[in-house]
Design a protein around this motif. Structure first.
Motif, mmCIF file in Angstrom:
data_model
loop_
_atom_site.group_PDB
_atom_site.id
_atom_site.type_symbol
_atom_site.label_atom_id
_atom_site.label_comp_id
_atom_site.label_asym_id
_atom_site.label_seq_id
_atom_site.Cartn_x
_atom_site.Cartn_y
_atom_site.Cartn_z
ATOM 1 N N SER A 63 0.798 -1.230 0.000
ATOM 2 C CA SER A 63 0.000 0.000 0.000
ATOM 3 C C SER A 63 0.828 1.276 0.000
ATOM 4 C CB SER A 63 -0.898 0.031 1.242
ATOM 5 O OG SER A 63 -0.105 0.206 2.416
ATOM 6 N N ASN A 64 2.028 1.219 0.552
ATOM 7 C CA ASN A 64 2.689 2.476 0.905
ATOM 8 C C ASN A 64 3.966 2.740 0.095
ATOM 9 O OD1 ASN A 64 3.798 4.715 2.175
ATOM 10 N ND2 ASN A 64 3.146 4.035 4.214
ATOM 11 N N ASP A 88 1.144 7.345 5.867
ATOM 12 C CA ASP A 88 0.509 6.372 4.975
ATOM 13 C C ASP A 88 -0.257 7.143 3.902
ATOM 14 O OD1 ASP A 88 -2.550 6.421 5.743
ATOM 15 O OD2 ASP A 88 -1.380 6.580 7.583
ATOM 16 N N PRO A 89 -0.548 6.501 2.769
ATOM 17 C CA PRO A 89 -1.175 7.229 1.662
ATOM 18 C C PRO A 89 -2.487 7.906 2.045
ATOM 19 C CG PRO A 89 -0.336 5.119 0.891
ATOM 20 C CD PRO A 89 -0.167 5.125 2.383
ATOM 21 N N ALA A 90 -3.340 7.224 2.812
ATOM 22 C CA ALA A 90 -4.635 7.821 3.160
ATOM 23 C C ALA A 90 -4.433 9.137 3.905
ATOM 24 C CB ALA A 90 -5.455 6.850 4.000
ATOM 25 N N THR A 91 -3.521 9.152 4.854
ATOM 26 C CA THR A 91 -3.273 10.363 5.652
ATOM 27 C C THR A 91 -2.718 11.485 4.782
ATOM 28 O OG1 THR A 91 -2.801 8.979 7.562
ATOM 29 C CG2 THR A 91 -2.034 11.251 7.671
ATOM 30 N N ILE A 92 -1.747 11.157 3.947
ATOM 31 C CA ILE A 92 -1.119 12.199 3.125
ATOM 32 C C ILE A 92 -2.121 12.794 2.136
ATOM 33 C CG2 ILE A 92 0.621 12.633 1.326
ATOM 34 C CD1 ILE A 92 1.875 12.327 4.058
ATOM 35 N N TYR A 123 2.740 10.604 -4.306
ATOM 36 C CA TYR A 123 3.622 9.430 -4.187
ATOM 37 C C TYR A 123 5.007 9.866 -3.694
ATOM 38 C CZ TYR A 123 5.701 4.948 -5.772
ATOM 39 O OH TYR A 123 6.337 3.732 -5.844
ATOM 40 N N GLY A 124 5.543 10.916 -4.332
ATOM 41 C CA GLY A 124 6.866 11.405 -3.943
ATOM 42 C C GLY A 124 6.847 12.026 -2.555
#
Lengths: 273, 129
Positions: A202-203, B57-61, B40-41
């Motif tokens: 996921s990350n 984590d992606p959700a937070t960012i 992503y970066g």
């Protein structure tokens, strides 16, 4: 003239709900459209386009497929629009579900009475991503041989053409567990186990760690095999070069990439970009 | 230069002030002050920096980036000029640059307070032991 009002969309099964929701919105805004939706595993989608299928929108569960199978002859630009993760889906009656947790899931799956499925790596990115998760799990949990044990138990009828069908069989109890995208699990209202970030793909922060896993797949040409490394899970969308209705396709693309589209994607369990 | 009072009346600045200890928004603003980037970066840079106390984590960012855009601190656009993969790219707005200055002001005040705490501890506790 009738062609101008038809929009053909070919999409990964995992994107079914957000694609349907966006299609509904477009239909409401422009009455009289004929929106034709078709779904299958993303590798199968890409191969169909290579073999001559004409669509206006192509939405896939792995951006790499555009480069690997379609570019530059069929697609020269694609938009990476969302992120997801692999989870272990189950239902309330799945054997061992009362005790499963992020530290013991593999021991539960390996029990004699438990069934679990995955999708076919040659047809569906969720399939090769599942194999990557198993490889990473072997390393992460320091369990030599774990990949081989899981692979040995998940054979034949337990390997499905696309991940969407797996979720449906978990829902009706035909399977105890399945390796799925979180967005699909949300769409089906299934229970699920979240895996550690270092193995659930996921990350982007763990991109280098994910790269340690690799899977061999059928390549662009018959008989050719390629090896792909693990990477964070992302979804991408494009208007193929041979689209019959590019203006309408552009409207759909703009919608799914808009703020409204972001909300739809999030409501469907994806992380929109 | 705005006063702290004026800035905390701005909802975006009040949001930052309420979460300054976590350092996520200041880190995102800092990364984007160098050059525009996509989510992503930014996830990779925030994790590598070690400044944020929140796991990136992606959700937070992405949730924070969307909020920052709604607050006018960043502007996003799809990179459409080249062929190949396109991603949503973020850059700082003038308001975003002001927000980064405001973060620096808040962090400076915190450092001064913490430094005073350490000095007082050294003087009044450690040296007596």
């Amino acid at each position: 003239m009738s062609n101008q009002q038809t929009l053909k969309i070919l999409h990964a099964g995992a994107l079914r709900k957000p694609v349907v929701e966006c299609a509904k919105l477009l239909n409401e805004a422009r009455l009289g459209l004929d929106i034709q939706l078709e779904s299958c595993g993303s590798r199968a989608c890409a191969r169909q386009v290579r073999e001559g299928k004409v669509v206006d929108i192509l939405a896939l569960a792995d951006p790499m497929l555009f480069d690997e199978l379609l570019g530059p002859e069929y697609v020269d630009k694609y938009y990476i629009f969302a992120n997801d993760q692999i989870v272990l889906a189950y239902n309330e009656f799945s054997k061992g579900s009362g005790e499963i947790n992020p530290k013991n899931w593999f021991d539960i799956l390996l029990r004699e009475e438990v069934t679990f499925g995955r999708s076919n790596q040659h047809l569906d990115p969720c399939g090769y991503r599942t194999l990557m998760v198993w490889q990473l799990a072997e390393q992460y949990y320091e369990r030599p041989g774990l990949f081989g044990q899981l692979d040995q138990r998940c054979r034949g009828d337990l390997i499905y053409p696309k991940s969407y069908d797996l979720a449906s069989d978990v829902l009706v109890g035909k399977l105890d567990y399945a390796f799925e995208y979180l967005c699909v699990v949300n769409q089906f209202g299934l229970r699920y186990l979240t895996m550690p970030e270092k193995i659930n793909l996921s990350n982007p922060a763990h991109a280098d760690y994910y790269k340690q896993s690799t899977v061999s797949l059928q390549g662009r040409h018959s008989g050719e095999m390629i090896t792909i490394p693990g990477a964070p899970i992302e979804f991408a969308i494009a208007i193929p070069k041979n689209a019959e209705n590019p203006p309408l396709a552009k409207d759909f693309l703009d919608l799914i990439l808009s703020k409204k589209g972001q909300q739809i994607l999030e409501d469907c369990g994806l992380i929109p970009y | 230069m705005r006063t702290v009072k004026e800035e905390t009346q701005n909802p975006a600045f009040a949001y930052i002030a309420g979460r300054i200890d976590k350092m996520l928004v200041p880190t995102l603003l800092y990364c984007l002050a160098h050059k525009p980037d996509h989510g992503y970066g930014l996830i990779q840079k925030v994790n590598e920096s070690g400044f944020s106390e929140i796991e990136a984590d992606p959700a937070t960012i992405y949730r924070n980036l969307r909020r920052m855009e709604e607050d006018g601190l960043v502007i996003s656009q799809w990179e459409t000029e080249n062929t190949g993969p396109a991603r949503r790219s973020y850059h700082l707005s003038p308001e975003g640059h002001q927000a980064l200055d405001y973060c620096v002001q808040l962090v400076t005040e915190k450092v001064i307070t913490m430094q005073a705490f350490l000095e007082q501890y050294q003087r009044e506790v450690k040296e007596i032991e």
